[in-house]
Motif scaffolding. Structure first.
Motif, short mmCIF file in Angstrom:
data_model
loop_
_atom_site.label_atom_id
_atom_site.label_comp_id
_atom_site.label_asym_id
_atom_site.label_seq_id
_atom_site.Cartn_x
_atom_site.Cartn_y
_atom_site.Cartn_z
N VAL A 16 0.84 -1.21 0.00
CA VAL A 16 0.00 0.00 0.00
C VAL A 16 0.87 1.25 0.00
O VAL A 16 0.58 2.22 -0.71
CB VAL A 16 -0.98 -0.01 1.19
CG1 VAL A 16 -1.66 1.33 1.36
CG2 VAL A 16 -2.02 -1.10 0.99
N LEU A 17 1.94 1.24 0.79
CA LEU A 17 2.85 2.39 0.81
C LEU A 17 3.47 2.61 -0.57
O LEU A 17 3.53 3.75 -1.06
CB LEU A 17 3.94 2.19 1.86
CG LEU A 17 4.98 3.29 1.97
CD1 LEU A 17 4.32 4.61 2.35
CD2 LEU A 17 6.04 2.91 2.97
N ALA A 18 3.89 1.54 -1.21
CA ALA A 18 4.45 1.65 -2.55
C ALA A 18 3.40 2.16 -3.54
O ALA A 18 3.70 3.00 -4.41
CB ALA A 18 4.99 0.30 -3.01
N ALA A 19 2.18 1.69 -3.40
CA ALA A 19 1.10 2.14 -4.29
C ALA A 19 0.82 3.63 -4.09
O ALA A 19 0.58 4.36 -5.06
CB ALA A 19 -0.16 1.32 -4.05
N LYS A 20 0.84 4.10 -2.83
CA LYS A 20 0.63 5.53 -2.58
C LYS A 20 1.75 6.36 -3.22
O LYS A 20 1.49 7.39 -3.83
CB LYS A 20 0.56 5.82 -1.08
CG LYS A 20 -0.68 5.33 -0.40
CD LYS A 20 -1.94 5.97 -0.93
CE LYS A 20 -2.09 7.40 -0.50
NZ LYS A 20 -3.33 8.01 -1.03
N LEU A 21 2.98 5.91 -3.07
CA LEU A 21 4.11 6.64 -3.67
C LEU A 21 4.02 6.63 -5.20
O LEU A 21 4.26 7.65 -5.85
CB LEU A 21 5.43 6.03 -3.20
CG LEU A 21 5.76 6.22 -1.72
CD1 LEU A 21 7.01 5.44 -1.35
CD2 LEU A 21 5.91 7.68 -1.39
N LEU A 22 3.68 5.49 -5.77
CA LEU A 22 3.52 5.41 -7.23
C LEU A 22 2.36 6.26 -7.71
O LEU A 22 2.39 6.81 -8.81
CB LEU A 22 3.34 3.96 -7.67
CG LEU A 22 4.60 3.09 -7.58
CD1 LEU A 22 4.25 1.64 -7.88
CD2 LEU A 22 5.67 3.59 -8.52
N SER A 41 -5.79 7.03 -11.55
CA SER A 41 -7.17 7.48 -11.70
C SER A 41 -7.81 7.62 -10.31
O SER A 41 -7.39 6.96 -9.36
CB SER A 41 -7.96 6.47 -12.54
OG SER A 41 -8.12 5.27 -11.82
N PRO A 42 -8.84 8.47 -10.21
CA PRO A 42 -9.48 8.65 -8.90
C PRO A 42 -10.05 7.35 -8.31
O PRO A 42 -10.02 7.17 -7.10
CB PRO A 42 -10.60 9.65 -9.20
CG PRO A 42 -10.13 10.39 -10.39
CD PRO A 42 -9.34 9.41 -11.20
N SER A 43 -10.54 6.47 -9.14
CA SER A 43 -11.11 5.23 -8.61
C SER A 43 -10.01 4.32 -8.03
O SER A 43 -10.21 3.70 -6.98
CB SER A 43 -11.89 4.48 -9.69
OG SER A 43 -11.04 4.13 -10.76
N LEU A 44 -8.86 4.25 -8.68
CA LEU A 44 -7.76 3.45 -8.16
C LEU A 44 -7.19 4.08 -6.89
O LEU A 44 -6.90 3.38 -5.92
CB LEU A 44 -6.66 3.29 -9.21
CG LEU A 44 -5.46 2.44 -8.81
CD1 LEU A 44 -5.90 1.03 -8.41
CD2 LEU A 44 -4.44 2.39 -9.93
N ASP A 45 -7.07 5.39 -6.88
CA ASP A 45 -6.59 6.09 -5.69
C ASP A 45 -7.56 5.89 -4.53
O ASP A 45 -7.13 5.70 -3.38
CB ASP A 45 -6.40 7.57 -5.99
CG ASP A 45 -5.58 8.27 -4.94
OD1 ASP A 45 -4.58 7.68 -4.48
OD2 ASP A 45 -5.95 9.41 -4.57
N SER A 46 -8.85 5.90 -4.81
CA SER A 46 -9.85 5.65 -3.78
C SER A 46 -9.74 4.23 -3.23
O SER A 46 -9.87 4.01 -2.02
CB SER A 46 -11.24 5.89 -4.36
OG SER A 46 -12.22 5.59 -3.42
N ALA A 47 -9.48 3.27 -4.09
CA ALA A 47 -9.32 1.87 -3.65
C ALA A 47 -8.07 1.72 -2.78
O ALA A 47 -8.10 1.01 -1.76
CB ALA A 47 -9.24 0.94 -4.85
N ILE A 66 -8.02 0.56 1.24
CA ILE A 66 -7.16 -0.50 1.78
C ILE A 66 -6.25 0.06 2.87
O ILE A 66 -6.07 -0.56 3.92
CB ILE A 66 -6.35 -1.17 0.66
CG1 ILE A 66 -7.29 -1.89 -0.30
CG2 ILE A 66 -5.33 -2.13 1.23
CD1 ILE A 66 -6.64 -2.33 -1.60
N MET A 67 -5.71 1.26 2.65
CA MET A 67 -4.80 1.87 3.62
C MET A 67 -5.51 2.11 4.96
O MET A 67 -5.01 1.73 6.01
CB MET A 67 -4.25 3.18 3.07
CG MET A 67 -3.35 3.92 4.04
SD MET A 67 -2.76 5.48 3.41
CE MET A 67 -4.28 6.43 3.36
N PHE A 68 -6.68 2.75 4.91
CA PHE A 68 -7.39 3.03 6.16
C PHE A 68 -7.90 1.74 6.82
O PHE A 68 -7.95 1.66 8.05
CB PHE A 68 -8.54 4.00 5.92
CG PHE A 68 -8.07 5.42 5.74
CD1 PHE A 68 -7.45 6.09 6.77
CD2 PHE A 68 -8.23 6.06 4.53
CE1 PHE A 68 -7.01 7.40 6.61
CE2 PHE A 68 -7.79 7.37 4.35
CZ PHE A 68 -7.18 8.04 5.40
N SER A 69 -8.23 0.75 6.03
CA SER A 69 -8.64 -0.53 6.61
C SER A 69 -7.47 -1.21 7.33
O SER A 69 -7.63 -1.76 8.42
CB SER A 69 -9.19 -1.46 5.53
OG SER A 69 -10.37 -0.93 4.99
#
Length: 103
Positions: free
Chosen positions: A16-22, A29-35, A39-42
Protein backbone atom coordinates in the motif's frame (compact mmCIF):
# COMPACT_ATOMS: atom_id res chain seq x y z
CA UNK A 1 0.15 -19.13 12.11
CA UNK A 2 0.46 -15.86 14.03
CA UNK A 3 3.88 -15.19 12.49
CA UNK A 4 2.49 -15.69 8.97
CA UNK A 5 -0.41 -13.33 9.66
CA UNK A 6 1.98 -10.65 10.87
CA UNK A 7 4.18 -11.13 7.81
CA UNK A 8 1.17 -10.91 5.49
CA UNK A 9 0.07 -7.73 7.25
CA UNK A 10 3.54 -6.21 6.92
CA UNK A 11 3.72 -7.10 3.23
CA UNK A 12 0.28 -5.55 2.70
CA UNK A 13 1.41 -2.34 4.38
CA UNK A 14 4.53 -2.19 2.19
CA UNK A 15 2.46 -2.75 -0.96
CA UNK A 16 0.00 0.00 0.00
CA UNK A 17 2.85 2.39 0.81
CA UNK A 18 4.45 1.65 -2.55
CA UNK A 19 1.10 2.14 -4.29
CA UNK A 20 0.63 5.53 -2.58
CA UNK A 21 4.11 6.64 -3.67
CA UNK A 22 3.52 5.41 -7.23
CA UNK A 23 0.19 7.22 -7.23
CA UNK A 24 2.00 10.51 -6.60
CA UNK A 25 4.43 9.80 -9.44
CA UNK A 26 2.06 8.37 -12.05
CA UNK A 27 -1.17 10.16 -11.04
CA UNK A 28 -3.51 7.17 -10.82
CA UNK A 29 -7.17 7.48 -11.70
CA UNK A 30 -9.48 8.65 -8.90
CA UNK A 31 -11.11 5.23 -8.61
CA UNK A 32 -7.76 3.45 -8.16
CA UNK A 33 -6.59 6.09 -5.69
CA UNK A 34 -9.85 5.65 -3.78
CA UNK A 35 -9.32 1.87 -3.65
CA UNK A 36 -5.78 2.35 -2.34
CA UNK A 37 -7.08 4.73 0.35
CA UNK A 38 -9.78 2.22 1.32
CA UNK A 39 -7.16 -0.50 1.78
CA UNK A 40 -4.80 1.87 3.62
CA UNK A 41 -7.39 3.03 6.16
CA UNK A 42 -8.64 -0.53 6.61
CA UNK A 43 -5.11 -1.74 7.39
CA UNK A 44 -4.61 1.09 9.89
CA UNK A 45 -7.97 0.19 11.47
CA UNK A 46 -6.98 -3.47 11.71
CA UNK A 47 -3.69 -2.50 13.34
CA UNK A 48 -5.55 -0.34 15.88
CA UNK A 49 -7.94 -3.21 16.61
CA UNK A 50 -5.05 -5.58 17.33
CA UNK A 51 -3.34 -2.99 19.53
CA UNK A 52 -6.62 -2.29 21.30
CA UNK A 53 -7.11 -5.93 22.22
CA UNK A 54 -3.60 -6.04 23.73
CA UNK A 55 -4.02 -2.79 25.71
CA UNK A 56 -4.35 -3.20 29.48
CA UNK A 57 -6.31 -0.14 30.64
CA UNK A 58 -10.03 -0.54 29.92
CA UNK A 59 -11.02 3.01 28.91
CA UNK A 60 -8.04 3.46 26.63
CA UNK A 61 -8.59 -0.01 25.20
CA UNK A 62 -12.17 0.81 24.18
CA UNK A 63 -11.17 4.17 22.70
CA UNK A 64 -8.50 2.50 20.56
CA UNK A 65 -10.91 -0.26 19.52
CA UNK A 66 -13.57 2.32 18.60
CA UNK A 67 -11.05 4.30 16.55
CA UNK A 68 -9.90 1.17 14.71
CA UNK A 69 -13.48 0.12 14.00
CA UNK A 70 -14.39 3.58 12.75
CA UNK A 71 -11.40 3.69 10.38
CA UNK A 72 -12.62 0.48 8.79
CA UNK A 73 -16.30 1.48 8.69
CA UNK A 74 -15.71 5.03 7.43
CA UNK A 75 -14.64 3.64 4.06
CA UNK A 76 -18.16 2.40 3.46
CA UNK A 77 -20.00 5.54 4.61
CA UNK A 78 -20.97 8.38 2.25
CA UNK A 79 -18.01 10.74 2.12
CA UNK A 80 -18.39 14.13 3.78
CA UNK A 81 -16.22 16.62 5.63
CA UNK A 82 -17.53 15.38 8.99
CA UNK A 83 -16.61 11.78 8.15
CA UNK A 84 -13.08 12.86 7.23
CA UNK A 85 -12.64 15.01 10.35
CA UNK A 86 -13.73 12.17 12.62
CA UNK A 87 -11.37 9.89 10.66
CA UNK A 88 -8.46 12.24 11.30
CA UNK A 89 -9.35 12.32 14.99
CA UNK A 90 -9.48 8.51 15.01
CA UNK A 91 -6.07 8.35 13.35
CA UNK A 92 -4.47 10.66 15.91
CA UNK A 93 -6.22 9.66 19.14
CA UNK A 94 -4.51 6.24 19.59
CA UNK A 95 -1.15 7.84 18.85
CA UNK A 96 -1.86 10.50 21.47
CA UNK A 97 -2.95 7.85 24.00
CA UNK A 98 0.21 5.84 23.37
CA UNK A 99 2.35 8.94 23.81
CA UNK A 100 0.71 9.87 27.10
CA UNK A 101 0.78 6.29 28.41
CA UNK A 102 4.48 5.91 27.66
CA UNK A 103 5.40 8.65 30.15
Amino acid sequence: MKKRAIQAFQISVIIVLAAKLLGWIFDFSPSLDSAINLIMFSLIGIAYLFVGFKWSEAVQKWIILACGGYLIIMNFLPQSMAIHLIGIACLLTPLFIARISAD
